[in-house]
Write an enzyme that holds these catalytic residues in place. Structure first.
Site, short mmCIF file in Angstrom:
data_model
loop_
_atom_site.label_atom_id
_atom_site.label_comp_id
_atom_site.label_asym_id
_atom_site.label_seq_id
_atom_site.Cartn_x
_atom_site.Cartn_y
_atom_site.Cartn_z
N ASP A 119 7.45 -12.83 7.69
CA ASP A 119 6.26 -12.79 6.85
C ASP A 119 5.09 -13.36 7.66
OD1 ASP A 119 4.68 -12.32 4.68
OD2 ASP A 119 5.49 -13.92 3.44
N ASN A 146 7.70 -6.39 2.81
CA ASN A 146 6.35 -6.93 2.67
C ASN A 146 5.45 -6.29 3.73
OD1 ASN A 146 6.68 -8.39 5.15
ND2 ASN A 146 7.47 -10.19 4.07
N GLU A 149 6.73 -6.60 7.29
CA GLU A 149 7.96 -5.84 7.52
C GLU A 149 7.70 -4.35 7.60
OE1 GLU A 149 10.67 -9.28 5.34
OE2 GLU A 149 9.85 -7.60 4.17
N PRO A 247 -1.96 -20.29 -6.59
CA PRO A 247 -1.99 -21.13 -5.39
C PRO A 247 -0.71 -21.93 -5.22
CG PRO A 247 -3.36 -22.07 -7.13
CD PRO A 247 -2.93 -20.72 -7.60
N GLY A 254 10.20 -12.84 -3.51
CA GLY A 254 10.58 -11.48 -3.15
C GLY A 254 11.99 -11.13 -3.59
N ASP A 255 12.90 -12.10 -3.53
CA ASP A 255 14.29 -11.88 -3.96
C ASP A 255 14.34 -11.62 -5.46
OD1 ASP A 255 15.13 -12.55 -1.30
OD2 ASP A 255 14.89 -14.66 -1.83
#
Length: 365
Positions: A119, A146, A149, A247, A254-255
């Site tokens: 990332d 992402n 990736e 924030p 993501g998982d």
């Protein structure tokens, strides 16, 4: 909710404490009615963001042994496959071999491949996993890379609309991936300038939003009147939505998103919204629920003692490593507390993925 016969094989990381990898994915899938078989690619005490962690990585030989015995005992019976963090090329090749076998024996298998590599320009797996992931792409039903990736998989730097077009074309047409979702994309000026007004947030807040894009390559039939037809090479149907940036540092987002996307993806269902696809509908649900869980996590962290919500300070964190640990501990995803949200209870508004009219305008076939 899942159909009675639906079963997921989840192959990704495991941590004892906290919610990343399988710990962020399996419980939500179970909440939504799926039986889940779990293979751990690493067994760590906690995620690496704490600075200190311990445990072991599962070797390719160990993975192969598990897969072989499961097959011998007739226990490899998934209708869906989910793969996430796999740190080395040998172990990833073992997973690739299994995915090929499963797809061959059950062509209808839905495979969500999350190519977890890095990332923000930084790899956190061995570099030799990249070509293995490229080999695996044609096996996938859905991929959820992402921003970084996508660049690794396509060798295309995403810097303007032509480069985004090129990257999606490579994923769909060179690697034959039917469904691509790119989440949490920084809303850079060139991207904001290209968005339709139906998707773009107020100009004063663009920099505080992230963009999610879904892209499905669909070969239209004569009955698909809502999907643009072309007389030349088909183009993917692209949807997008902006979400407010929360924030702070969170892990496992993501998982969680990938698990929810897989859970809500039902390719045999016809979307009620004529402008939607099965992928965009699933992405809408995943985006909505992930954001709701993050808001709950943020609210939970704000109620912690002061020493557990101190701001990031690399110098102070180095002097007192537990300062960072306490901060991380307080920002683990509130999955158990948020299980009603995962089931859709208490969610009054869906962040609907909107059709991106004109996404491919100005692109040659």
């Amino acid at each position: 909710m899942a159909y009675d016969s639906e079963r997921v094989l989840s192959i990704q990381s495991h941590v004892v404490f906290g919610y990343v990898g399988g710990k962020a994915a399996v419980f939500p899938l179970q909440c939504l009615g799926y039986d889940v078989d779990v293979v751990n690619t690493v067994n760590f005490s906690n995620h690496s963001g704490y600075g200190r962690f311990g445990g072991t990585k599962t070797t390719a030989a160990e993975l192969n042994t598990m897969f072989e015995i499961m097959e011998y005992n007739e226990l490899l019976r998934p209708t869906r496959l989910l793969t996430g963090y796999i740190p080395g090329a040998e172990a990833l090749s073992a997973v690739e071999k299994l995915a090929k076998k499963l797809k061959y024996s059950k062509p209808s298998l839905i495979y969500l491949l999350d190519p977890v590599m890095g990332d923000a320009g930084q790899l956190y797996v061995a570099a030799d996993v990249v070509p293995v992931y490229q080999e695996m792409l044609p096996l996938a039903t859905i991929i959820t890379p992402n921003w970084f990736e996508v660049e690794l998989l396509t060798n295309v730097e995403l810097k303007d609309m032509p480069s985004l077009h090129r990257a999606l074309d490579i994923l769909h047409k060179q690697y034959h991936v039917p469904h691509v979702v790119i989440s949490s994309i920084p809303l850079k000026p060139w991207l904001a300038a290209a968005l339709p007004t139906t998707i773009l947030p107020p100009s004063s807040s663009s920099s505080s939003h992230l963009l999610c894009i879904s892209s499905s390559l669909h070969l239209p039939s004569s009955t698909d009147n809502h999907i643009p037809h072309t007389s030349t090479s088909p183009r993917s149907i692209v949807h997008a939505q902006c979400v407010p940036l929360i924030p702070g540092y969170f892990s496992g987002v993501g998982d969680l998103f990938s698990a929810l996307l897989l859970a809500h993806f039902h390719p045999d269902n016809t979307p009620e919204n004529l402008n939607a696809t099965c992928l965009s509908e699933a992405a809408s649900q995943a985006l909505t629920k992930t954001h709701a869980v993050l808001l709950m996590t943020q609210g939970q962290s704000e109620g912690l003692p002061e020493d557990e919500r101190l701001p990031t300070d690399d110098e102070l964190d180095k002097e007192d490593p537990l300062r960072k640990t306490r901060r991380m501990r307080g920002r683990e995803l509130a999955l158990v507390r948020g299980q009603d949200l995962i089931r859709g209870i208490g969610i009054s508004h869906i962040r609907e993925m909107m059709l991106w009219d004109g996404f491919w305008d100005g692109t040659s076939s």
